[in-house]
Design a protein around this motif. Structure first.
Motif, PDB file in Angstrom:
ATOM      1  N   GLU A   1      -6.121  34.002   8.687  1.00  0.00           N
ATOM      2  CA  GLU A   1      -5.320  34.301   9.865  1.00  0.00           C
ATOM      3  C   GLU A   1      -6.242  34.688  11.002  1.00  0.00           C
ATOM      4  O   GLU A   1      -7.225  35.402  10.812  1.00  0.00           O
ATOM      5  CB  GLU A   1      -4.353  35.449   9.568  1.00  0.00           C
ATOM      6  CG  GLU A   1      -3.483  35.843  10.739  1.00  0.00           C
ATOM      7  CD  GLU A   1      -2.540  36.985  10.404  1.00  0.00           C
ATOM      8  OE1 GLU A   1      -1.901  37.500  11.330  1.00  0.00           O
ATOM      9  OE2 GLU A   1      -2.448  37.350   9.221  1.00  0.00           O
TER      10      GLU A   1
ATOM     11  N   ARG B   1      -3.690  30.088  12.389  1.00  0.00           N
ATOM     12  CA  ARG B   1      -4.359  29.894  11.100  1.00  0.00           C
ATOM     13  C   ARG B   1      -5.494  28.911  11.341  1.00  0.00           C
ATOM     14  O   ARG B   1      -5.282  27.856  11.956  1.00  0.00           O
ATOM     15  CB  ARG B   1      -3.404  29.336  10.041  1.00  0.00           C
ATOM     16  CG  ARG B   1      -2.226  30.230   9.730  1.00  0.00           C
ATOM     17  CD  ARG B   1      -2.635  31.495   8.993  1.00  0.00           C
ATOM     18  NE  ARG B   1      -1.469  32.279   8.607  1.00  0.00           N
ATOM     19  CZ  ARG B   1      -0.875  33.174   9.378  1.00  0.00           C
ATOM     20  NH1 ARG B   1      -1.329  33.371  10.613  1.00  0.00           N
ATOM     21  NH2 ARG B   1       0.178  33.851   8.954  1.00  0.00           N
TER      22      ARG B   1
ATOM     23  N   HIS C   1       3.010  22.926  17.613  1.00  0.00           N
ATOM     24  CA  HIS C   1       4.296  22.906  16.911  1.00  0.00           C
ATOM     25  C   HIS C   1       5.470  22.518  17.814  1.00  0.00           C
ATOM     26  O   HIS C   1       5.356  22.510  19.048  1.00  0.00           O
ATOM     27  CB  HIS C   1       4.545  24.245  16.213  1.00  0.00           C
ATOM     28  CG  HIS C   1       4.785  25.427  17.114  1.00  0.00           C
ATOM     29  ND1 HIS C   1       5.928  25.568  17.858  1.00  0.00           N
ATOM     30  CD2 HIS C   1       4.056  26.567  17.339  1.00  0.00           C
ATOM     31  CE1 HIS C   1       5.897  26.728  18.509  1.00  0.00           C
ATOM     32  NE2 HIS C   1       4.763  27.339  18.225  1.00  0.00           N
TER      33      HIS C   1
ATOM     34  N   THR D   1       7.634  26.521  14.839  1.00  0.00           N
ATOM     35  CA  THR D   1       6.549  27.466  14.588  1.00  0.00           C
ATOM     36  C   THR D   1       5.373  26.706  13.991  1.00  0.00           C
ATOM     37  O   THR D   1       5.480  25.534  13.633  1.00  0.00           O
ATOM     38  CB  THR D   1       6.942  28.587  13.593  1.00  0.00           C
ATOM     39  OG1 THR D   1       6.908  28.067  12.252  1.00  0.00           O
ATOM     40  CG2 THR D   1       8.328  29.146  13.881  1.00  0.00           C
TER      41      THR D   1
ATOM     42  N   ASN E   1       4.359  27.078  11.178  1.00  0.00           N
ATOM     43  CA  ASN E   1       4.668  26.834   9.768  1.00  0.00           C
ATOM     44  C   ASN E   1       5.661  25.687   9.580  1.00  0.00           C
ATOM     45  O   ASN E   1       6.121  25.453   8.456  1.00  0.00           O
ATOM     46  CB  ASN E   1       5.206  28.108   9.117  1.00  0.00           C
ATOM     47  CG  ASN E   1       4.161  29.210   9.072  1.00  0.00           C
ATOM     48  OD1 ASN E   1       2.996  28.961   8.805  1.00  0.00           O
ATOM     49  ND2 ASN E   1       4.573  30.438   9.366  1.00  0.00           N
TER      50      ASN E   1
ATOM     51  N   TYR F   1       2.205  21.956   9.230  1.00  0.00           N
ATOM     52  CA  TYR F   1       1.475  22.464   8.065  1.00  0.00           C
ATOM     53  C   TYR F   1       0.724  21.344   7.353  1.00  0.00           C
ATOM     54  O   TYR F   1      -0.462  21.461   7.030  1.00  0.00           O
ATOM     55  CB  TYR F   1       2.485  23.124   7.124  1.00  0.00           C
ATOM     56  CG  TYR F   1       1.906  23.800   5.915  1.00  0.00           C
ATOM     57  CD1 TYR F   1       1.441  25.109   5.971  1.00  0.00           C
ATOM     58  CD2 TYR F   1       1.828  23.139   4.689  1.00  0.00           C
ATOM     59  CE1 TYR F   1       0.924  25.738   4.852  1.00  0.00           C
ATOM     60  CE2 TYR F   1       1.312  23.754   3.563  1.00  0.00           C
ATOM     61  CZ  TYR F   1       0.856  25.057   3.655  1.00  0.00           C
ATOM     62  OH  TYR F   1       0.333  25.664   2.545  1.00  0.00           O
TER      63      TYR F   1
ATOM     64  N   ASN G   1       0.863  29.745  16.886  1.00  0.00           N
ATOM     65  CA  ASN G   1       2.190  29.933  17.459  1.00  0.00           C
ATOM     66  C   ASN G   1       2.087  30.062  18.972  1.00  0.00           C
ATOM     67  O   ASN G   1       1.293  30.857  19.492  1.00  0.00           O
ATOM     68  CB  ASN G   1       2.845  31.194  16.895  1.00  0.00           C
ATOM     69  CG  ASN G   1       3.425  30.980  15.510  1.00  0.00           C
ATOM     70  OD1 ASN G   1       3.896  29.898  15.178  1.00  0.00           O
ATOM     71  ND2 ASN G   1       3.405  32.025  14.686  1.00  0.00           N
TER      72      ASN G   1
END
Length: 218
Positions: free
Chosen positions: A3, A16, A32, A40, A42, A47, A64
């Motif tokens: 992170e 990340r 994103h 996000t 994620n 991902y 983000n």
């Protein structure tokens, strides 16, 4: 997948980061989808693209945008471009010997990514996933400065095939760049049940570009 927190124009941004083994490895940042519609870092496509680039030896960052997760600030719509520029600055600072940079974006992130491409001449490759050509203005791509891949679904009702095709047709008229396109059969805007096909398509394209310059995979 450590992170990381780095400074953005509206405060700290959460990300990340996957470091590269080679100091000269290319950089990739992944952007994103729309923050106000659940986007996000994620996101499943973000991902998987992150790991696709990492497996090929890139130094990769996903993060983000402002107001998402632990990133400070609030959604603006246009200033997210400044977030992306700050993200690229941060990765370049810790990879000063990197020889190349790529930007990949999904939906809203594709719109931001293409704007970043126009402002940063060091970006030599792009991946534009389901660019919302009918909902956001892409006329700034005049001309598009780098070669890249557009990939979208033939059942996308947000970034409709017609709108994306019109955008690509305009870019293909420009000299000195090569625009590749892949249409994923049966895929909607979110690539539900089609994410593997999407990532495989992008992986093949990246492999082709790396092979063309003799870059060895890690």
């Amino acid at each position: 997948m450590p992170e990381v927190i780095f400074n953005g124009p509206a405060g700290r941004l959460e990300g990340r980061y996957h470091p590269a083994k080679k100091k000269t490895a290319p950089i990739a940042i992944i952007l994103h989808p729309h923050s106000q519609f659940g986007g996000t870092m994620n996101n499943p496509i973000v991902y998987q693209l992150y790991y696709m680039f990492a497996e090929r030896g890139f130094a990769v960052l996903r993060f983000n945008f402002r107001g998402v997760g632990r990133s400070q600030g609030i959604y603006h719509g246009q200033d997210e471009l400044s977030d992306a520029a700050s993200a690229l600055d941060w990765v370049q600072t810790i990879n000063p010997e990197s020889r190349a940079c790529w930007v990949a974006g999904v939906s809203f992130g594709a719109w931001i990514g293409m704007q970043l491409l126009m402002r940063r001449p060091e970006v030599e490759g792009f991946i534009s996933v389901a660019p919302p050509a009918g909902r956001f203005d892409f006329s700034f791509l005049a001309p598009c400065p780098s070669s890249g891949l557009f990939v979208h679904g033939d059942e996308d009702r947000v970034a409709t095939p017609k709108d994306v095709q019109n955008l690509i047709d305009k870019l293909k008229t420009q000299k000195g760049i090569v625009i590749d396109q892949d249409v994923i059969p049966g895929a909607n805007h979110f690539f539900e049940n089609k994410t593997d096909e999407l990532v495989e398509s992008v992986g093949r394209y990246v492999d082709k570009r790396l092979a063309a310059i003799g870059e060895t995979m890690v």
